[in-house]
Design a protein around this motif. Structure first.
Motif, PDB file in Angstrom:
ATOM      1  N   ALA A  11       0.824  -1.210   0.000  1.00  0.00           N
ATOM      2  CA  ALA A  11       0.000   0.000   0.000  1.00  0.00           C
ATOM      3  C   ALA A  11       0.858   1.260   0.000  1.00  0.00           C
ATOM      4  N   ILE A  12       1.903   1.293   0.814  1.00  0.00           N
ATOM      5  CA  ILE A  12       2.704   2.518   0.906  1.00  0.00           C
ATOM      6  C   ILE A  12       3.659   2.665  -0.275  1.00  0.00           C
ATOM      7  N   GLU A  13       4.014   1.568  -0.919  1.00  0.00           N
ATOM      8  CA  GLU A  13       4.894   1.660  -2.087  1.00  0.00           C
ATOM      9  C   GLU A  13       4.242   2.379  -3.264  1.00  0.00           C
ATOM     10  N   GLN A  14       2.937   2.559  -3.205  1.00  0.00           N
ATOM     11  CA  GLN A  14       2.243   3.328  -4.239  1.00  0.00           C
ATOM     12  C   GLN A  14       2.693   4.788  -4.204  1.00  0.00           C
ATOM     13  N   CYS A  15       3.205   5.217  -3.058  1.00  0.00           N
ATOM     14  CA  CYS A  15       3.678   6.583  -2.864  1.00  0.00           C
ATOM     15  C   CYS A  15       5.137   6.645  -3.289  1.00  0.00           C
ATOM     16  N   LYS A  16       5.407   7.326  -4.369  1.00  0.00           N
ATOM     17  CA  LYS A  16       6.760   7.358  -4.936  1.00  0.00           C
ATOM     18  C   LYS A  16       7.576   8.543  -4.429  1.00  0.00           C
ATOM     19  N   TRP A  17       6.906   9.637  -4.029  1.00  0.00           N
ATOM     20  CA  TRP A  17       7.625  10.821  -3.561  1.00  0.00           C
ATOM     21  C   TRP A  17       6.676  11.718  -2.770  1.00  0.00           C
ATOM     22  N   ILE A  18       7.267  12.589  -1.961  1.00  0.00           N
ATOM     23  CA  ILE A  18       6.520  13.637  -1.261  1.00  0.00           C
ATOM     24  C   ILE A  18       7.319  14.935  -1.392  1.00  0.00           C
ATOM     25  N   ALA A  19       6.633  16.045  -1.279  1.00  0.00           N
ATOM     26  CA  ALA A  19       7.296  17.350  -1.277  1.00  0.00           C
ATOM     27  C   ALA A  19       7.040  18.005   0.074  1.00  0.00           C
TER      28      ALA A  19
END
Length: 127
Positions: free
Chosen positions: A58-66
């Motif tokens: 589930a969290i690997e769907q998030c590739k980056w944050i700003a």
């Protein structure tokens, strides 16, 4: 947030990204030479009854944050499953497996989420 039995798993990526983004030393925890593009290597362990693979997927769907004008590429790896409660038990387990002496524990409660920093500066002797 507590609208279903599986709410902790369902909202885990959102809550975890919020916890990561709120770390005051995020820049120091990241790697890279650019001031505006950095990489975060996050080793995940779970204390939960939820499947560690399900949470990682589930969290690997998030590739980056700003955060504060810096774009952080996110790299997740699964470190294992803990059979200890959060806090002291987790810090003992981590002290045997991590090279670094500091790590963060993210606890999702019933409608709350808390991030805590732990330091293992001494050592534990089982006896």
């Amino acid at each position: 947030m507590s609208d279903s039995e599986n709410y902790k798993v369902h909202y885990f990526p959102i809550l975890a990204l919020g916890a990561i983004a709120s770390l005051p030393n995020l820049l120091e925890l990241s790697t890279g030479t650019s001031a505006k593009r950095r990489t975060l290597h996050i080793r995940l362990s779970t204390l939960s009854l939820a499947s560690p693979l399900e949470l990682k997927k589930a969290i690997e769907q998030c590739k980056w944050i700003a955060v504060d004008g810096v774009r952080y590429r996110l790299c997740f790896s699964k470190l294992g499953f803990l059979g200890f409660p959060e806090g002291y038990g987790a810090s003992l387990w981590a002290s045997e497996r991590f090279d670094d002496k500091q790590f963060h524990t993210f606890d999702i409660g019933y409608g709350t989420a808390t991030i805590s920093e732990y330091s293992n500066l001494g050592n534990y002797q089982n006896g």
